[in-house]
Each structure stands twice: as C-alpha cells, then as structure tokens.
Enzyme design. Structure first.
Site, mmCIF file in Angstrom:
data_model
loop_
_atom_site.group_PDB
_atom_site.id
_atom_site.type_symbol
_atom_site.label_atom_id
_atom_site.label_comp_id
_atom_site.label_asym_id
_atom_site.label_seq_id
_atom_site.Cartn_x
_atom_site.Cartn_y
_atom_site.Cartn_z
ATOM 1 N N ILE A 135 61.289 40.485 -20.507
ATOM 2 C CA ILE A 135 60.087 40.297 -21.027
ATOM 3 C C ILE A 135 58.893 40.995 -20.075
ATOM 4 C CG2 ILE A 135 58.256 38.553 -21.616
ATOM 5 C CD1 ILE A 135 60.545 36.698 -22.179
ATOM 6 N N CYS A 136 58.209 41.649 -20.636
ATOM 7 C CA CYS A 136 56.916 42.145 -19.787
ATOM 8 C C CYS A 136 57.500 43.545 -19.018
ATOM 9 C CB CYS A 136 56.141 41.135 -19.206
ATOM 10 S SG CYS A 136 54.588 41.805 -18.245
ATOM 11 N N ILE A 137 57.468 43.265 -17.493
ATOM 12 C CA ILE A 137 57.762 44.255 -16.685
ATOM 13 C C ILE A 137 59.073 44.198 -16.390
ATOM 14 C CG2 ILE A 137 57.213 43.089 -14.504
ATOM 15 C CD1 ILE A 137 56.910 46.869 -15.464
ATOM 16 N N PRO A 139 61.830 44.232 -18.179
ATOM 17 C CA PRO A 139 62.738 45.299 -18.583
ATOM 18 C C PRO A 139 62.996 46.718 -17.699
ATOM 19 C CG PRO A 139 61.280 44.696 -20.528
ATOM 20 C CD PRO A 139 60.772 44.087 -19.039
ATOM 21 N N THR A 190 60.469 43.011 -24.813
ATOM 22 C CA THR A 190 59.261 42.839 -25.407
ATOM 23 C C THR A 190 58.133 42.967 -24.418
ATOM 24 O OG1 THR A 190 58.042 41.510 -26.993
ATOM 25 C CG2 THR A 190 59.083 40.247 -25.274
#
Length: 218
Positions: A135-137, A139, A190
């Site tokens: 999630i967010c950074i 990935p 996401t």
C-alpha cells in the site's frame, strides 16, 4: 478463518507506518471476516520526525518494533518470528517507514535495498505463491521481492513511478479508489495516501485491495 500477516514500519507517516493506512488495513481485514497478526523488525528507525513541526529530532532514537506496537495495541511480534506457513497472505501498509526503515528507497531510489529480514519474509510469501498487498509507497519494494517485470503502482506521480520502473517494475498508473494486480505474482498494490486527500479516499482503495487479497486465497 483466513489469517493475514501485516508488516508495520513504525508509527507515523513521516518516519514509520502511515497510521490511517495501517488502521484501515486492519479494519478491512476484520470486517471481511479474516484475522491478522502484526509484525515489525526489531531495528532502530532511520530517524525521528516531530509530526507537529515536520523537523527531524536528532536527539531522539526509536525502535521500529516498539513504535509499531502503538498501532497494534501491543499485540505485535518481532518480524523474526514470522512463519509464512502459518498465514494465508501478507500486507504492508505505507508511510515513509516503508521507504526509510524497511528499505532505503526514500534516499536511494532505484539504487535502494530492502532490510534483509523484511526481504526474506516477503519472499517467503512470494515463493509460496501466497497473495500479498503493498500500500502507498510500500509497492517500491515489490520489484525487489518479485523480480523484474512485476506489475505494480504507486499512483500517478511520474518521478516516483520512474524509480519503480528503473527497479524493474511494470508500473501502471492507478487512481486512489482502485488497485493494480499482477495475477501471476499474486501481488496487489494501491496508492492510498500517495494520492488520497482524505481518510475516506484512502479507505476506498485499501478496502477494495483487502477484499481482492482475500478472494485470491485458495
């Protein structure tokens, strides 16, 4: 009941786990009828940020596991204790802790490395073909875990997306209320607060992501 392992990276958007993202993740897991166990590496944070002023507090040192315990209400385990065979899926919420404590992506971009313990834990789920969500950074860690060609998203920021591409990811732009899935690798991502302007916006993509994650569990 499906069991989800959640790896946290501290407590606070600028130096640890993004608290809203972490709590929304745990809420979505529970509301979907699954259970979770939180983990965090027992290491020092890269630095401590005063979230009121945004300034680095150079005289302070904090531990990632101890700080993550704030979010987990004390129900957390050392990442060294994570046994992937006992869980059905993995989730890593965002926050700068993922890019400062779990890895050094925030400072080195495409030249970054993941903490060895974090990398080993994530790769155990990948090798077992168990689904995972970043999630967010977070990935930014995906190409280092799954290898070149894996599909992932950090939203729509061109500069950050370029760094993921340089790491070997097939980056796809994604809106805040959606997710991107690599069906072969069984990994979902996401944007959450990479794009979200409110907790409600972050919740939309996170909830969809967790629901998809659970669907992917055999």
């Amino acid at each position: 009941m499906k069991k989800i392992a959640v790896i946290l990276s501290g407590c606070g958007v600028f130096d640890g786990s993004e608290i809203h993202e972490a709590v929304l993740t745990l809420l979505s897991i529970t509301q979907a009828g699954a259970s979770y166990q939180c983990f965090a590496p027992n290491i020092s944070q890269f630095h401590v940020i005063n979230h009121l002023t945004g300034e680095v507090e150079s005289d302070q040192q904090r531990n990632v596991l101890v700080e993550s315990a704030r979010i987990a209400r004390g129900d957390i385990q050392d990442l060294a204790m994570l046994d992937a065979t006992k869980f059905d899926a993995l989730v890593l919420p965002g926050g700068f802790g993922a890019a400062k404590n779990l890895s050094d992506f925030a400072f080195k971009g495409a030249d970054c490395q993941i903490n060895v313990e974090v990398l080993n834990a994530c790769q155990l789920f990948a090798q077992a073909k168990k689904p995972a969500a970043y999630i967010c950074i977070a990935p930014a860690l995906i190409p280092l875990v799954y290898g070149p060609g894996v599909t992932a998203t950090i939203g729509t920021d061109p500069a950050t997306a370029e760094q993921l591409t340089l790491l070997g990811a097939n980056h796809q732009n994604c809106e805040v209320n959606e997710f991107v899935m690599d069906e072969t690798a069984k990994v979902i991502s996401t944007p959450a607060y990479m794009l979200a302007g409110s907790i409600a916006q972050a919740a939309q993509g996170i909830d969809k992501t967790i629901k998809q994650l659970l669907v992917m569990i055999p």
